[in-house]
Design an enzyme around this catalytic site. Structure first.
Site, short mmCIF file in Angstrom:
data_model
loop_
_atom_site.label_atom_id
_atom_site.label_comp_id
_atom_site.label_asym_id
_atom_site.label_seq_id
_atom_site.Cartn_x
_atom_site.Cartn_y
_atom_site.Cartn_z
N LYS A 16 34.90 49.30 42.91
CA LYS A 16 34.39 50.65 43.09
C LYS A 16 34.78 51.55 41.92
O LYS A 16 34.28 52.64 41.78
CB LYS A 16 34.98 51.26 44.39
CG LYS A 16 34.63 50.50 45.64
CD LYS A 16 35.48 51.06 46.83
CE LYS A 16 35.19 50.22 48.06
NZ LYS A 16 36.11 50.53 49.14
N GLY A 17 35.73 51.08 41.12
CA GLY A 17 36.37 51.93 40.12
C GLY A 17 35.44 52.57 39.11
O GLY A 17 35.67 53.68 38.65
N ASP A 70 35.77 50.48 34.60
CA ASP A 70 36.63 51.66 34.55
C ASP A 70 37.74 51.47 33.54
O ASP A 70 38.00 52.31 32.69
CB ASP A 70 37.21 51.98 35.94
CG ASP A 70 37.83 50.77 36.63
OD1 ASP A 70 37.79 49.65 36.06
OD2 ASP A 70 38.34 50.93 37.75
N ASP A 73 42.42 45.86 31.37
CA ASP A 73 43.86 45.73 31.27
C ASP A 73 44.15 44.36 30.63
O ASP A 73 44.07 44.23 29.41
CB ASP A 73 44.41 45.87 32.70
CG ASP A 73 45.91 45.88 32.79
OD1 ASP A 73 46.58 46.07 31.78
OD2 ASP A 73 46.43 45.69 33.91
N LYS A 101 43.21 49.42 27.95
CA LYS A 101 44.67 49.28 27.83
C LYS A 101 44.94 48.07 26.93
O LYS A 101 45.43 47.03 27.38
CB LYS A 101 45.22 49.04 29.24
CG LYS A 101 46.43 49.87 29.58
CD LYS A 101 47.03 49.42 30.88
CE LYS A 101 46.67 50.27 32.06
NZ LYS A 101 47.39 49.87 33.29
N PHE A 122 50.13 53.25 34.29
CA PHE A 122 49.20 53.11 35.42
C PHE A 122 48.48 54.44 35.63
O PHE A 122 49.11 55.48 35.79
CB PHE A 122 49.94 52.70 36.69
CG PHE A 122 49.01 52.28 37.78
CD1 PHE A 122 48.41 51.02 37.77
CD2 PHE A 122 48.70 53.15 38.82
CE1 PHE A 122 47.52 50.64 38.76
CE2 PHE A 122 47.81 52.77 39.83
CZ PHE A 122 47.22 51.52 39.79
N VAL A 123 47.16 54.40 35.57
CA VAL A 123 46.40 55.64 35.65
C VAL A 123 45.60 55.75 36.95
O VAL A 123 45.20 54.74 37.54
CB VAL A 123 45.47 55.82 34.42
CG1 VAL A 123 46.29 56.12 33.17
CG2 VAL A 123 44.59 54.60 34.20
N ASP A 129 41.94 54.01 41.46
CA ASP A 129 42.69 54.23 42.70
C ASP A 129 44.06 53.58 42.69
O ASP A 129 44.36 52.76 41.83
CB ASP A 129 41.90 53.65 43.88
CG ASP A 129 41.99 52.12 43.95
OD1 ASP A 129 41.85 51.47 42.89
OD2 ASP A 129 42.25 51.59 45.03
#
Ligand code: 5GP
Length: 169
Positions: A16-17, A70, A73, A101, A122-123, A129
């Site tokens: 969903k990000g 989104d 990482d 990242k 961590f954002v 979320d």
């Protein structure tokens, strides 16, 4: 991105990000866009082992496709998804991510379109979320993972206050 796809492009949003980013992105694009959604769930965090729980509605063979994320990482999730999508023989396949990242990358990936590079923090917010919280914040904040693990709502009061600003806790 529009300049790269004068004849149109299929954007695949990973739910969903990336939903909030996608909705802003498509409204700025000046070329025809088709929107598709994929939803995934992790078997284990950081394992790169994900499962598609909602698949595309359309055939992407022969189409120019961009996977919209989104945040990237380790790169394991996108690496898995690119493998899945390549099997469907799109004419081209690129990646667009709001946040990169890069310092955490395990799987090197060519990313054609990057919004911002972020450090190893961590954002939260703007689609991102923690345990389902914080997605609708109109800002991106850095949070402490230890504090969130202890109490997922730890930043709710602060970040949803009327004077919350980007930068976060
Ligand atoms: P990767 O497979 O690249 O390690 O992880 C990608 C996914 O992990 C992202 O799509 C996102 O769901 C989650 N993720 C990675 N870093 C962060 C972060 O800083 N904040 C949030 N909220 N999710 C993250």
């Amino acid at each position: 991105m529009s300049a790269s796809y004068p004849d149109g492009v299929v954007l695949i949003s990973v739910l969903k990000g990336s939903l909030i980013f996608l909705s802003d992105l498509v409204r700025l694009m000046t070329t025809p866009v088709s929107i598709e959604f994929l939803a995934i769930s992790s078997y284990e965090p950081d394992s790169g082992r994900v499962r598609i729980v909602k698949d595309l509605d359309s055939d992407i063979s022969g189409r120019d496709v961009v996977l919209v994320e989104d945040i990237i990482d380790t790169g394991l999730t996108v690496g898995f998804l690119l493998g899945e999508l390549r099997r469907r023989q799109p004419a081209s396949l690129e990646v667009c991510t709001l946040l990169d990242k890069a310092a955490r990358r395990i799987l090197p990936l060519p990313i054609a379109f990057v919004g911002f590079e972020v450090p190893d923090v961590f954002v939260l917010g703007y689609g991102l979320d923690f345990a389902g919280r914080y997605r609708n914040l109109d800002l991106i904040a850095a949070g402490e993972m230890a504090a969130l693990t202890t109490d997922p709502d730890v930043y709710v009061r602060q970040l949803y206050s009327p004077d919350a600003t980007a930068g976060g806790p």
